[in-house]
Design a protein around this motif. Structure first.
Motif, PDB file in Angstrom:
ATOM      1  N   GLU A  26     -11.065   7.763  -0.687  1.00 36.53           N
ATOM      2  CA  GLU A  26     -11.369   9.550   0.382  1.00 36.53           C
ATOM      3  C   GLU A  26     -11.316   9.505  -1.247  1.00 36.53           C
ATOM      4  O   GLU A  26     -12.227  11.046  -1.163  1.00 36.53           O
ATOM      5  CB  GLU A  26      -9.919   9.361   0.683  1.00 36.53           C
ATOM      6  N   GLU A  71      -6.918   5.501  -1.207  1.00 30.03           N
ATOM      7  CA  GLU A  71      -7.545   6.296  -1.672  1.00 30.03           C
ATOM      8  C   GLU A  71      -8.628   6.233  -2.294  1.00 30.03           C
ATOM      9  O   GLU A  71      -9.176   7.732  -2.722  1.00 30.03           O
ATOM     10  CB  GLU A  71      -5.642   6.241  -2.675  1.00 30.03           C
ATOM     11  N   ASP A 103       0.831  -0.902   0.386  1.00 27.94           N
ATOM     12  CA  ASP A 103       0.180  -0.309  -0.065  1.00 27.94           C
ATOM     13  C   ASP A 103       1.195   1.333   0.674  1.00 27.94           C
ATOM     14  O   ASP A 103       2.117   1.050  -0.171  1.00 27.94           O
ATOM     15  CB  ASP A 103      -1.037  -0.350   1.359  1.00 27.94           C
ATOM     16  N   ALA A 104       0.229   2.285   0.048  1.00 24.62           N
ATOM     17  CA  ALA A 104       0.888   3.570  -0.258  1.00 24.62           C
ATOM     18  C   ALA A 104       2.261   3.894   1.174  1.00 24.62           C
ATOM     19  O   ALA A 104       2.815   4.469   0.717  1.00 24.62           O
ATOM     20  CB  ALA A 104      -0.236   4.468   0.309  1.00 24.62           C
ATOM     21  N   ALA A 122      -4.772   0.463  -3.787  1.00 25.64           N
ATOM     22  CA  ALA A 122      -5.094   1.502  -4.292  1.00 25.64           C
ATOM     23  C   ALA A 122      -6.882   2.554  -2.845  1.00 25.64           C
ATOM     24  O   ALA A 122      -6.888   2.796  -3.092  1.00 25.64           O
ATOM     25  CB  ALA A 122      -5.491   1.576  -5.603  1.00 25.64           C
TER      26      ALA A 122
END
Length: 79
Positions: free
Chosen positions: A38, A35, A4-5, A32
């Motif tokens: 969001e 995100e 993930d990020a 993802a």
């Protein structure tokens, strides 16, 4: 392996070689997801506000449907 990020492992798939592209795509989508949620929430809020203020045009039915679809997806993702 897909991260993930924040660099955390979210998927370590085990599959047949011919299925690799599908599993990799699914793993990227999972990574993802926060995100995407969001972004959808922000877009929903903005579109709903615009529609409330100026939603008396020719596309009211389509806008209502798209906003409802986004709301349903957000609800499903946050239960």
């Amino acid at each position: 392996m897909v991260e993930d990020a924040e660099g955390r492992t979210v998927s370590t798939p085990i599959y047949h070689e011919r299925e690799i592209p599908v599993h990799q795509a699914n793993a990227r989508l999972i990574a993802a997801a926060p995100e995407l949620l969001e972004a959808l929430q922000a877009l929903y809020e903005h579109c709903a506000m615009v529609h409330r203020r100026w939603g008396d045009g020719d596309n009211t039915r389509e806008a209502d449907a798209a906003i409802a679809q986004a709301r349903a997806a957000i609800t499903k993702a946050t239960l």
